[in-house]
Design an enzyme around this catalytic site. Structure first.
Site, PDB file in Angstrom:
ATOM      1  N   ASN A  10       0.742  -1.309   0.021  1.00 23.36           N
ATOM      2  CA  ASN A  10       0.027   0.036   0.045  1.00 23.36           C
ATOM      3  C   ASN A  10       0.801   1.120   0.030  1.00 23.36           C
ATOM      4  O   ASN A  10       1.512   1.540   1.017  1.00 23.36           O
ATOM      5  CB  ASN A  10      -0.931   0.094   1.177  1.00 23.36           C
ATOM      6  CG  ASN A  10      -1.766   1.347   1.187  1.00 23.36           C
ATOM      7  OD1 ASN A  10      -1.812   1.927   0.212  1.00 23.36           O
ATOM      8  ND2 ASN A  10      -2.510   1.469   2.481  1.00 23.36           N
ATOM      9  N   TRP A  11       1.130   1.964  -1.202  1.00 22.15           N
ATOM     10  CA  TRP A  11       1.869   2.927  -1.347  1.00 22.15           C
ATOM     11  C   TRP A  11       1.501   4.119  -0.844  1.00 22.15           C
ATOM     12  O   TRP A  11       2.236   5.363  -0.579  1.00 22.15           O
ATOM     13  CB  TRP A  11       2.516   2.972  -2.907  1.00 22.15           C
ATOM     14  CG  TRP A  11       3.197   2.109  -3.321  1.00 22.15           C
ATOM     15  CD1 TRP A  11       3.676   1.032  -2.652  1.00 22.15           C
ATOM     16  CD2 TRP A  11       3.753   2.251  -4.693  1.00 22.15           C
ATOM     17  NE1 TRP A  11       4.586   0.444  -3.774  1.00 22.15           N
ATOM     18  CE2 TRP A  11       4.553   1.063  -4.718  1.00 22.15           C
ATOM     19  CE3 TRP A  11       3.378   3.074  -5.743  1.00 22.15           C
ATOM     20  CZ2 TRP A  11       5.303   0.716  -6.154  1.00 22.15           C
ATOM     21  CZ3 TRP A  11       4.125   2.553  -7.175  1.00 22.15           C
ATOM     22  CH2 TRP A  11       5.103   1.508  -7.235  1.00 22.15           C
ATOM     23  N   LYS A  12       0.158   4.153  -0.301  1.00 20.84           N
ATOM     24  CA  LYS A  12      -0.533   5.208  -0.106  1.00 20.84           C
ATOM     25  C   LYS A  12      -0.410   6.551  -0.694  1.00 20.84           C
ATOM     26  O   LYS A  12      -0.191   6.501  -2.146  1.00 20.84           O
ATOM     27  CB  LYS A  12      -0.271   5.686   1.506  1.00 20.84           C
ATOM     28  CG  LYS A  12      -0.408   4.410   2.382  1.00 20.84           C
ATOM     29  CD  LYS A  12      -0.291   4.778   4.039  1.00 20.84           C
ATOM     30  CE  LYS A  12      -0.414   3.179   4.676  1.00 20.84           C
ATOM     31  NZ  LYS A  12      -0.503   3.468   6.069  1.00 20.84           N
ATOM     32  N   HIS A  97      -9.582   1.482   4.864  1.00 23.98           N
ATOM     33  CA  HIS A  97      -8.528   1.478   5.270  1.00 23.98           C
ATOM     34  C   HIS A  97      -8.680   2.594   6.538  1.00 23.98           C
ATOM     35  O   HIS A  97      -9.394   3.638   6.356  1.00 23.98           O
ATOM     36  CB  HIS A  97      -7.442   1.970   4.604  1.00 23.98           C
ATOM     37  CG  HIS A  97      -6.046   2.015   5.246  1.00 23.98           C
ATOM     38  ND1 HIS A  97      -5.491   3.078   6.072  1.00 23.98           N
ATOM     39  CD2 HIS A  97      -5.081   1.139   5.150  1.00 23.98           C
ATOM     40  CE1 HIS A  97      -4.513   2.927   6.378  1.00 23.98           C
ATOM     41  NE2 HIS A  97      -3.943   1.688   5.605  1.00 23.98           N
ATOM     42  N   GLU A 164      -5.452  -4.382  10.697  1.00 28.53           N
ATOM     43  CA  GLU A 164      -4.422  -3.457  10.887  1.00 28.53           C
ATOM     44  C   GLU A 164      -4.834  -2.635  12.274  1.00 28.53           C
ATOM     45  O   GLU A 164      -5.795  -1.642  11.964  1.00 28.53           O
ATOM     46  CB  GLU A 164      -4.428  -2.288   9.630  1.00 28.53           C
ATOM     47  CG  GLU A 164      -4.116  -3.107   8.431  1.00 28.53           C
ATOM     48  CD  GLU A 164      -3.601  -2.123   7.569  1.00 28.53           C
ATOM     49  OE1 GLU A 164      -2.412  -2.348   6.904  1.00 28.53           O
ATOM     50  OE2 GLU A 164      -4.083  -1.065   7.215  1.00 28.53           O
ATOM     51  N   GLY A 170       2.427   2.630  10.927  1.00 32.00           N
ATOM     52  CA  GLY A 170       3.629   3.796  10.961  1.00 32.00           C
ATOM     53  C   GLY A 170       4.261   4.184  12.396  1.00 32.00           C
ATOM     54  O   GLY A 170       5.015   4.970  12.486  1.00 32.00           O
ATOM     55  N   SER A 207       3.293  -1.855  10.615  1.00 30.05           N
ATOM     56  CA  SER A 207       4.770  -1.704  10.813  1.00 30.05           C
ATOM     57  C   SER A 207       5.454  -3.057  10.513  1.00 30.05           C
ATOM     58  O   SER A 207       6.308  -3.495  11.047  1.00 30.05           O
ATOM     59  CB  SER A 207       4.984  -1.337  12.301  1.00 30.05           C
ATOM     60  OG  SER A 207       4.781  -0.174  12.624  1.00 30.05           O
ATOM     61  N   GLY A 228       2.638  -0.917   4.425  1.00 33.10           N
ATOM     62  CA  GLY A 228       2.798   0.612   3.904  1.00 33.10           C
ATOM     63  C   GLY A 228       4.239   1.175   3.845  1.00 33.10           C
ATOM     64  O   GLY A 228       4.978   0.685   2.892  1.00 33.10           O
TER      65      GLY A 228
HETATM   66  P1  13P Z   1       2.851   0.773   7.818  1.00 32.65           P
HETATM   67  O1  13P Z   1       3.436  -0.578   7.350  1.00 32.65           O
HETATM   68  O2  13P Z   1       3.579   1.922   7.348  1.00 32.65           O
HETATM   69  O3  13P Z   1       2.805   0.535   9.284  1.00 32.65           O
HETATM   70  O4  13P Z   1       1.447   1.041   7.190  1.00 32.65           O
HETATM   71  C1  13P Z   1       0.376  -0.042   7.290  1.00 32.65           C
HETATM   72  C2  13P Z   1      -0.661   0.142   6.551  1.00 32.65           C
HETATM   73  O5  13P Z   1      -1.296   1.181   6.894  1.00 32.65           O
HETATM   74  C3  13P Z   1      -0.926  -0.559   5.150  1.00 32.65           C
HETATM   75  O6  13P Z   1      -2.126  -0.456   4.890  1.00 32.65           O
END
Ligand code: 13P
Length: 244
Positions: A10-12, A97, A164, A170, A207, A228
């Site tokens: 998930n590159w956001k 999400h 999640e 994060g 994470s 992420g």
């Molecule tokens: P991180 O891996 O940066 O904690 O993000 C997780 C996430 O929200 C994936 O959708």
């Protein structure tokens, strides 16, 4: 690793056009195409989807989106339709999400509508659930997750749930493996009550890194990971994949 695993990037709202192309080219050249049990799904920003769809078309990579609208088309300024996602060969869509629930007011009801329209176009929804920290602390997290499942998941034959925990996204904080195992087990047994569902996959997200992926996948018995930050770095994502 003998069972199918999903690794979802998930590159956001990260990576520009040239950086995303560089990363995709590195993934295409990597050796993990020799791992047929691994499904590697890339979910970029909407505007990157056409060029990435083109880049990966003869590769082992699969494409997903980070959201879709719940209606097929119409007067919804600024939205993107499921039909377009399908035309660009998206096979998956992340829905519900916690960042969309927080910043874009995606409710359980809205998520359910989005799941339905995605399924109607044969795009597989990856449905995110996860508790805020206070629910983990006061031990009511399973009730919180149950309500999300109850209100989000429609009658369908296959569903992918991504657990999640919000406090893990994060932050570098990851639940114990027993805690992830407990939730994946709970989700699967709860959804077995939905007599339409034939296949349930549970992913873990929050994470995830090359330091914890082996333990998460092996000890918590999840079917994959939603990643992420670590998915933005070529060395880190390739390391994660090499471990599986
Ligand atoms: P991180 O891996 O940066 O904690 O993000 C997780 C996430 O929200 C994936 O959708």
């Amino acid at each position: 690793m003998d069972q199918n695993k999903l690794i979802v990037s998930n590159w956001k709202m990260n990576l520009n056009l040239s950086d995303s192309k560089k990363l995709i080219n590195k993934l295409i050249k990597s050796t993990f195409k020799k791992k047929p049990y691994l499904k590697n799904i890339i979910c970029p920003q909407f505007l990157l989807i056409p060029s990435i769809s083109n880049l990966i078309k003869d590769s082992h990579l699969l494409l997903g989106a980070q959201n879709c609208h719940f209606e097929r088309k119409g007067a919804f300024t600024g939205e993107s339709s499921i039909e377009l996602l399908k035309q660009f060969n998206c096979k998956y869509v992340i829905l519900g999400h916690s960042e969309r629930r927080l910043y874009s007011a995606d409710s359980n009801l809205l998520v359910k509508k989005k799941i339905k329209i995605a399924i109607s176009e044969e795009i597989k929804p990856i449905v995110c659930i996860g508790e805020p920290l206070e629910f983990r602390k006061n031990k009511s997290y399973l009730k919180f997750l149950e309500q999300q499942l109850n209100e989000c998941v429609p009658e369908c034959s296959e569903i992918i749930i991504a657990y999640e925990p919000i406090w893990s996204i994060g932050t570098g904080l990851v639940p114990d493996y027993e805690e992830i195992y407990e939730v994946q087990n709970y989700v699967k047994s709860f959804l077995k009550n939905n007599k339409f569902i034939k296949k349930i996959s549970v992913l873990y997200g929050g994470s995830v890194s090359s330091n914890n992926i082996a333990h998460i996948i092996k000890k918590s018995k999840v079917d994959g990971a939603l990643i992420g930050g670590s998915s933005l770095d070529d060395k880190e994502i390739l390391k994660i994949i090499s471990i599986l």
